[in-house]
Design an enzyme around this catalytic site. Structure first.
Site, mmCIF file in Angstrom:
data_model
loop_
_atom_site.group_PDB
_atom_site.id
_atom_site.type_symbol
_atom_site.label_atom_id
_atom_site.label_comp_id
_atom_site.label_asym_id
_atom_site.label_seq_id
_atom_site.Cartn_x
_atom_site.Cartn_y
_atom_site.Cartn_z
ATOM 1 N N ARG A 266 -51.504 -13.205 4.868
ATOM 2 C CA ARG A 266 -50.252 -13.054 5.634
ATOM 3 C C ARG A 266 -49.143 -12.437 4.782
ATOM 4 O O ARG A 266 -48.725 -13.014 3.769
ATOM 5 C CB ARG A 266 -49.826 -14.393 6.239
ATOM 6 C CG ARG A 266 -49.483 -15.485 5.258
ATOM 7 C CD ARG A 266 -49.362 -16.831 5.943
ATOM 8 N NE ARG A 266 -50.654 -17.288 6.417
ATOM 9 C CZ ARG A 266 -51.033 -18.567 6.482
ATOM 10 N NH1 ARG A 266 -50.205 -19.524 6.147
ATOM 11 N NH2 ARG A 266 -52.238 -18.888 6.899
ATOM 12 N N HIS B 151 -55.661 -15.907 16.920
ATOM 13 C CA HIS B 151 -55.032 -16.981 16.144
ATOM 14 C C HIS B 151 -54.129 -17.848 17.003
ATOM 15 O O HIS B 151 -54.149 -19.058 16.952
ATOM 16 C CB HIS B 151 -54.216 -16.388 14.996
ATOM 17 C CG HIS B 151 -55.049 -16.017 13.811
ATOM 18 N ND1 HIS B 151 -56.027 -15.059 13.861
ATOM 19 C CD2 HIS B 151 -55.046 -16.475 12.533
ATOM 20 C CE1 HIS B 151 -56.599 -14.952 12.660
ATOM 21 N NE2 HIS B 151 -56.011 -15.807 11.844
#
Ligand code: MIC
Ligand code: SF4
Length: 642
Positions: A536, A65
């Protein structure tokens, strides 16, 4: 009664409960995956459990990421992740080796097994005939410690395919069609199992595009049978020993059946700013396009990029267009390079990015203001690209290539060129040198912790009385990108909760953090499908850190609701949705006797002190979830019961 594929895998992994739809169950987890943006927290949490080595069959830590390394923060996180993996028995996929879901499919996914990943697109591996579920990092940490994964047994929906896709129609169009029919809430509480005679026409990477985007339906996961196509892919990856046949019994039962005739599909596109705003490409054809991004875990396989290269070969992209290509993995990158396709892409004018998430998570390539960006990705939530008023469309690599050549939204059937039929390679290029095995001498490994890695914030047991104001009232389909954005500015702070908390809700209310700190916390009011999208857990940890103790909404997305419970925030829903309308932002609310109420009642009464009335909310928590909340979160609960 015969069994479907979901029941077969769940049954062989069942730890508690029965397979009745909507019952509470627990399953054992064979494999876990993390990525860098969720991984540091997951490993800090695992560390507090005091276990010397992971207890799964396989755990992999990917870095994909946050690979820009604009400052020391990313690099520090990578060092932490690498040394942590070496010490605790985890494989480490280095930055540059590729996007977690693509690499996992190539090298590790296994029919019949279970996978829990701290990323919402973990269901990508469902293409391989495994149950692959996205979860918060703490749930993954518990699985690494050998604990089961708890969930409500989803309903199983059969998607029965017949026929074969016509030229220029991609597997992306199958899942876009399902999103068009069912919307981003259509999969809540469900697993989609694919079947039917059309299935054999789809290769594993094509199936992965479907399973991956299934996350956008809100589904628990998507699964495919393991058949000859699975064997073909595993053979080409040198992993045929991982294959087992896994098909539904002929008399298997499903809660619902959806039929799709592949011959009837046409190229589709999801309009801004939700993956379910799907229309045929021809309906929006002609709009000017400024940016095209081909990549992400959704569409960056070898076959995807080879077809793009074939369409662009010998041509130049439109002068007003910026085209980026992000190969999904080192394997894909190396294969397109060795075949010469990479040169065709470069020659056509494409900008080549490293194998990582890149533009998909706003790590660069923010599009120009108010300009159309066509992406082969899975999410087009507003602002996710890094441009506040972005106009991001989602479509297949065929559509993206056609747009790149013409500079306007174009149905690829209008290209009047031969359809690029790319066969599955007999052998993929295999080189696992960027996947590091865990250390043979774990005691000798010292974990490196840079200054950006801050300890995990904790909280005590759940309060009996909560009083505070409504800090924010929001509408339907609020994503975790709204709650806590990602992108190049914020992602580097994923290991630093005090710092990342300053970005809470910043796209909706710039003063949110300041208000929350001044008022020492408070409540959030929301509409339907609150917390959809990313897994998340920072979207729960940061609210806990600033003092949010309860959230009241019309309904929740699955992963976010679990994350709230895991961090001791009460996830409540309105008994009467009219109360949502009556409550105003800024109203003072008070809840009393919470601990006893949770134990004995399914609901709580809340006083709106400002307006002088009382309303009821329900919690829908099972006994385990109540115990976790009373303890003040899953870490407190686990330590206590250990
Ligand atoms: C995403 O696509 O939104 C992400 C970034 O991959 C997230 C994980 C994260 O926020 O770290 C996800 O899908 O879970
Ligand atoms: Fe990465 Fe995008 Fe896939 Fe999330 S959806 S894992 S950000 S490529």
């Amino acid at each position: 009664m015969g069994k479907n594929v979901v029941q077969k895998i769940f049954e062989s992994h069942l730890v508690s409960g029965t397979l009745e739809a909507n019952g509470d169950i627990a399953i054992s987890i064979d494999q876990t995956l993390t990525q860098d943006a969720t991984g540091t927290m997951a490993y800090l949490q695992f560390e507090t459990l005091g276990i010397p080595r992971v207890r799964t069959i396989l755990s992999v830590s990917y870095v994909d990421h946050n690979t820009l390394q604009t400052g020391f923060e990313n690099a520090d996180d990578h060092q932490f992740l690498q040394t942590f993996a070496a010490k605790y028995g985890i494989f480490f996929s280095k930055p540059g080796n590729g996007i977690c879901h693509q690499v996992h499919l190539e090298r590790f996914a296994k029919p019949g097994a279970t996978l829990l990943g701290s990323d919402s697109h973990t269901p990508n591996a469902g293409a391989m005939g495994m149950i692959a579920i996205g979860a918060g990092g703490l749930d993954v940490a518990i699985a690494m410690a050998g604990g089961p994964y708890y969930l409500k047994m989803p309903e199983v929906v059969l998607i029965r395919l017949k026929g074969r896709l016509r030229p220029w129609v991609a597997s992306k169009d199958i899942i876009l069609e399902i999103l068009r029919r069912l919307t981003v809430k259509g999969g809540v509480g469900k697993i989609f199992e694919f079947g039917g005679p059309g299935l054999k026409t789809l290769s594993i990477p094509e199936r992965a595009t479907i399973a991956n985007l299934g996350a956008e339906l809100g589904a628990t996961t998507t699964v495919f049978p393991s058949d000859e196509r699975t064997l073909e892919f595993l053979k080409a990856q040198g992993r045929e020993k991982d294959w087992i046949p896994l098909e539904p019994d002929p008399d298997a039962n499903y809660q619902q059946v959806i039929d799709i005739d592949l011959r009837k599909l046409e190229p589709l596109i999801a309009q801004p700013s939700s993956p379910d705003r799907v229309v045929p490409v021809r309906e929006v054809a002609g709009s000017e396009v400024k940016q095209i991004c081909i990549g992400s875990c959704n569409n960056s396989s070898y076959m995807d990029l080879m077809s793009v290269a074939k369409i662009l070969k010998g041509k130049k992209i439109h002068p007003n267009v910026n085209l980026t290509i992000t190969p999904g993995s080192k394997q894909v990158f190396e294969m397109i390079a060795r075949s010469g396709a990479l040169a065709d892409l470069i020659s056509a004018g494409a900008r080549i990015l490293e194998s990582a998430c890149g533009p998909c998570i706003g790590m660069g390539q923010a599009p120009p203001s108010d300009a159309v960006s066509i992406r082969t990705m899975n999410r087009n939530f507003s602002g996710r690209s890094g441009t506040p008023d972005d106009q991001v469309y989602l479509a297949s690599p065929y559509v993206a290539s056609a747009c790149a050549l013409r500079g306007i939204i174009t149905d690829p059937r209008k290209l009047r060129q031969e359809f690029p039929r790319i066969p599955m390679p007999k052998k993929f290029f295999i080189d696992d040198s960027m996947i590091l095995a865990p250390s043979k001498n774990p005691k000798g490994v010292v974990i490196e912790r840079g200054p950006n890695i801050k300890p995990l914030p904790t909280r005590g047991p759940l309060e009996d009385v909560m009083e505070g104001s409504v800090l924010l009232k929001v509408g339907d389909d609020i994503t975790t990108d709204h709650i806590l954005p990602a992108g190049a500015r914020v992602l580097p702070l994923r290991s630093n909760i005090p710092a990342i908390s300053k970005h809470l809700f910043e796209r909706l209310d710039h003063d949110f953090f300041k208000k929350a700190i001044e008022r020492e916390g408070g409540f959030i009011i929301g509409g339907e499908n609150y917390g959809q999208g990313s897994s998340r857990e920072h979207a729960a940890i940061a609210p806990m850190f600033v003092g949010i103790r309860a959230i009241m909404v019309k309904s929740y997305a699955r992963i976010h609701r679990s994350n709230l419970i895991n961090f001791g925030i009460l996830p409540l829903t309105f008994k009467d949705e009219k109360d949502y309308e009556r409550i105003g932002q800024g109203d003072q609310l008070r809840i009393e006797g919470i601990r006893d109420c949770l134990r004995v009642n399914g609901y709580l009464s809340i006083r709106n002190v400002t307006q002088g009335w009382v309303f009821e909310v329900q919690h829908g928590l099972n006994q385990r979830e109540i115990d976790i909340l009373l303890a003040g979160g899953l870490l407190n609960y686990t330590r206590r019961s250990a």
